[in-house]
Motif scaffolding. Structure first.
Motif, short mmCIF file in Angstrom:
data_model
loop_
_atom_site.label_atom_id
_atom_site.label_comp_id
_atom_site.label_asym_id
_atom_site.label_seq_id
_atom_site.Cartn_x
_atom_site.Cartn_y
_atom_site.Cartn_z
N ALA A 1 27.87 -15.77 55.36
CA ALA A 1 27.76 -15.44 56.79
C ALA A 1 27.74 -13.94 57.00
CB ALA A 1 28.92 -16.08 57.55
N GLU A 2 28.49 -13.22 56.18
CA GLU A 2 28.56 -11.76 56.31
C GLU A 2 27.23 -11.11 55.97
OE1 GLU A 2 31.59 -8.14 54.99
OE2 GLU A 2 31.53 -10.00 53.83
N ALA A 3 26.48 -11.69 55.03
CA ALA A 3 25.22 -11.10 54.60
C ALA A 3 24.03 -11.53 55.44
CB ALA A 3 24.96 -11.45 53.14
N ARG A 4 24.11 -12.71 56.06
CA ARG A 4 22.94 -13.31 56.70
C ARG A 4 22.34 -12.45 57.80
NH1 ARG A 4 23.08 -17.38 59.80
NH2 ARG A 4 20.88 -17.90 59.55
N GLU A 5 23.15 -11.85 58.62
CA GLU A 5 22.64 -11.13 59.79
C GLU A 5 21.66 -10.04 59.37
OE1 GLU A 5 24.18 -8.66 63.74
OE2 GLU A 5 25.64 -9.56 62.36
N ALA A 6 22.04 -9.24 58.36
CA ALA A 6 21.16 -8.17 57.90
C ALA A 6 19.99 -8.72 57.11
CB ALA A 6 21.94 -7.17 57.06
N LEU A 7 20.19 -9.83 56.43
CA LEU A 7 19.15 -10.36 55.54
C LEU A 7 17.99 -10.99 56.29
CD1 LEU A 7 21.09 -11.86 52.51
CD2 LEU A 7 19.28 -10.13 52.45
N ILE A 8 18.21 -11.47 57.48
CA ILE A 8 17.13 -12.15 58.20
C ILE A 8 15.93 -11.22 58.38
CG2 ILE A 8 16.47 -13.13 60.42
CD1 ILE A 8 19.29 -14.38 60.54
N THR B 1 26.09 -11.65 47.61
CA THR B 1 25.54 -12.04 48.92
C THR B 1 25.43 -13.55 49.07
OG1 THR B 1 23.27 -11.85 48.11
CG2 THR B 1 24.22 -9.91 49.18
N LEU B 2 25.56 -14.27 47.95
CA LEU B 2 25.51 -15.72 48.00
C LEU B 2 26.90 -16.26 48.36
CD1 LEU B 2 23.40 -16.40 44.79
CD2 LEU B 2 22.63 -16.66 47.16
N GLY B 3 26.98 -16.92 49.48
CA GLY B 3 28.23 -17.56 49.84
C GLY B 3 28.47 -18.82 49.05
N SER B 4 27.37 -19.43 48.60
CA SER B 4 27.42 -20.64 47.78
C SER B 4 26.32 -20.55 46.74
CB SER B 4 27.23 -21.89 48.64
OG SER B 4 27.15 -23.05 47.84
N SER B 5 26.64 -20.91 45.49
CA SER B 5 25.63 -20.83 44.43
C SER B 5 25.70 -21.98 43.44
CB SER B 5 25.76 -19.51 43.68
OG SER B 5 27.04 -19.40 43.07
N TYR B 6 26.63 -22.91 43.60
CA TYR B 6 26.76 -24.02 42.65
C TYR B 6 26.86 -25.34 43.39
CZ TYR B 6 28.33 -27.02 38.89
OH TYR B 6 28.41 -28.04 37.98
N ALA C 1 23.67 -2.87 49.14
CA ALA C 1 24.16 -2.35 50.41
C ALA C 1 24.33 -3.44 51.46
CB ALA C 1 23.22 -1.27 50.93
N ILE C 2 24.11 -4.69 51.10
CA ILE C 2 24.36 -5.82 51.98
C ILE C 2 25.42 -6.69 51.32
CG2 ILE C 2 23.39 -7.91 53.03
CD1 ILE C 2 20.68 -6.54 53.08
N PRO C 3 26.57 -6.92 51.96
CA PRO C 3 26.99 -6.32 53.23
C PRO C 3 27.64 -4.95 53.02
CG PRO C 3 28.62 -7.92 52.48
CD PRO C 3 27.50 -7.95 51.46
N SER C 4 27.47 -4.09 53.98
CA SER C 4 28.13 -2.78 54.01
C SER C 4 27.89 -2.18 55.39
CB SER C 4 27.57 -1.85 52.93
OG SER C 4 26.28 -1.36 53.30
N GLN C 5 28.39 -0.98 55.59
CA GLN C 5 28.16 -0.31 56.87
C GLN C 5 26.71 0.09 57.05
OE1 GLN C 5 29.74 0.99 54.22
NE2 GLN C 5 29.91 3.24 54.32
N TRP D 1 16.82 -20.94 46.66
CA TRP D 1 17.28 -21.95 47.62
C TRP D 1 17.84 -21.27 48.88
CZ3 TRP D 1 16.19 -26.91 47.65
CH2 TRP D 1 15.89 -27.57 46.45
N ALA D 2 18.59 -20.18 48.69
CA ALA D 2 19.17 -19.49 49.83
C ALA D 2 18.08 -18.94 50.75
CB ALA D 2 20.08 -18.35 49.35
#
Length: 338
Positions: free
Chosen positions: A174-181, A160-165, A122-126, A245-246
């Protein structure tokens, strides 16, 4: 062939159980999805779990028939909330109390609940902005009732990972970070794990020309990816470590992970999805997480769930319908060990 495949599935699970002393020690679960109109009854499904020594079940929502069938089964349950209920649970403590009273409390004396997961991918979502508050409200409910042993978490996709390699570059989008904090802060404070869905299949299927099959299937015999001092022979470890790492980039280093889904479809995408490939992946997934951490956290045992118990004919056509260890007639789709 059905009897023989059933024999092999039972054999491998019995070997795992004997190695660890009892079913309680087996950190392998299977997700019980219900998106099919030809699936067996919940009592039959619970018996199938018990028959094959599968000691853990993930339920995506509090299905009353499944919960009734689980009474007294000794199967440890990870229970999800529906994504549509997240905002209600987050809205007030009373709403969280009500959800728990209706969906968990009636079964506490008969079912071992390991986790309550607030939403699935559900991250990211409404719903994302409400997840942290919903998790806290449910934790408050658990604390107030003095219920021991239930951890509250949420389930993330690898998206949710913007970068993984390479894995050390792992960072949330960036879209997931706000809710994930707020989610990560909650998990860190509570000592609860982050639930992650890890599918090397999808990465491999999206670029089979450049991603090695043996890297995706745990069958490579040497290093495929070198990341500083860390060596990776399988993509599963690389994805999990990218999550570690994230989280560290967000200042959280004490949160572990539970792999809430992993698997390989047995049909739906030509030669990339054969029963043999599905059997190889799931066999090696079981072996790997029963015996290994990851290169970044080699001492951290990872609990995992195979997706899924059954092929589900109401899922989107293609591979989504073919992740099941079993057909709806309860015969194994393939031998887990060959």
């Amino acid at each position: 062939m059905g009897l023989m495949t059933s024999f092999w599935l039972s054999l491998v699970l019995s070997i795992i159980i004997s190695m660890h002393g009892s079913t309680e020690a087996v950190d392998i679960g299977v997700c019980y999805g219900m998106n099919g109109n030809d699936l067996p009854s919940s009592p039959d499904v619970v018996q199938l779990y018990k028959q094959h020594g599968i000691a853990k079940m993930r339920l995506f929502d509090p299905n009353p028939q499944a919960l009734e069938a689980l009474r007294g089964s000794q199967i440890a349950v990870s229970l999800g909330t529906r994504n549509e209920d997240i905002q209600s649970i987050a809205s007030s403590q009373e709403a969280a109390d009500s959800w728990f009273t209706n969906n968990v409390a009636p079964y506490l004396s008969d079912i071992k609940f390991s986790y309550i997961t607030v939403g699935n991918e559900a991250i990211p979502s409404q719903f994302a902005g409400s997840i942290g508050a919903a998790m806290q409200n449910l934790q408050n409910t658990i604390n107030a009732r003095g219920v021991a042993g239930i951890k509250v978490s949420t389930v993330l996709s690898s998206g949710t990972l913007g970068s993984s390699y390479p894995p050390s570059a792992g960072a949330f989008s960036a879209e997931a970070r706000e809710a994930l904090i707020s989610v990560l802060q909650f998990l860190s404070a509570q000592g609860s794990p982050l639930m992650i869905n890890v599918y090397p299949y999808f990465a491999y299927a999206s670029d089979p020309a450049n991603i090695r099959l043996d890297y995706a299937q745990f069958t490579a015999t040497g290093t495929v990816v070198q990341d500083g001092a860390l060596s990776y022979s399988n993509m599963f470890d690389a994805i999990v470590d990218a999550f570690y790492w994230a989280m560290e980039k967000e200042g959280v280093s004490n949160v572990g992970v539970v792999v809430s889904e992993s698997g390989w479809p047995s049909a739906g995408n030509g030669e990339l999805t054969t029963p043999e490939l599905a059997a190889t992946y799931n066999k090696n997934f079981i072996q790997h997480i029963m015996t290994n951490g990851t290169p970044k956290r080699p001492q951290d045992h990872i609990e995992g769930y195979i997706f899924a118990m059954f092929n589900e004919n109401l899922k989107p056509e293609g591979t989504e319908q073919h992740f099941g260890l079993f057909s709806p007639n309860m015969q194994p789709s393939y031998p887990v060990f060959t």
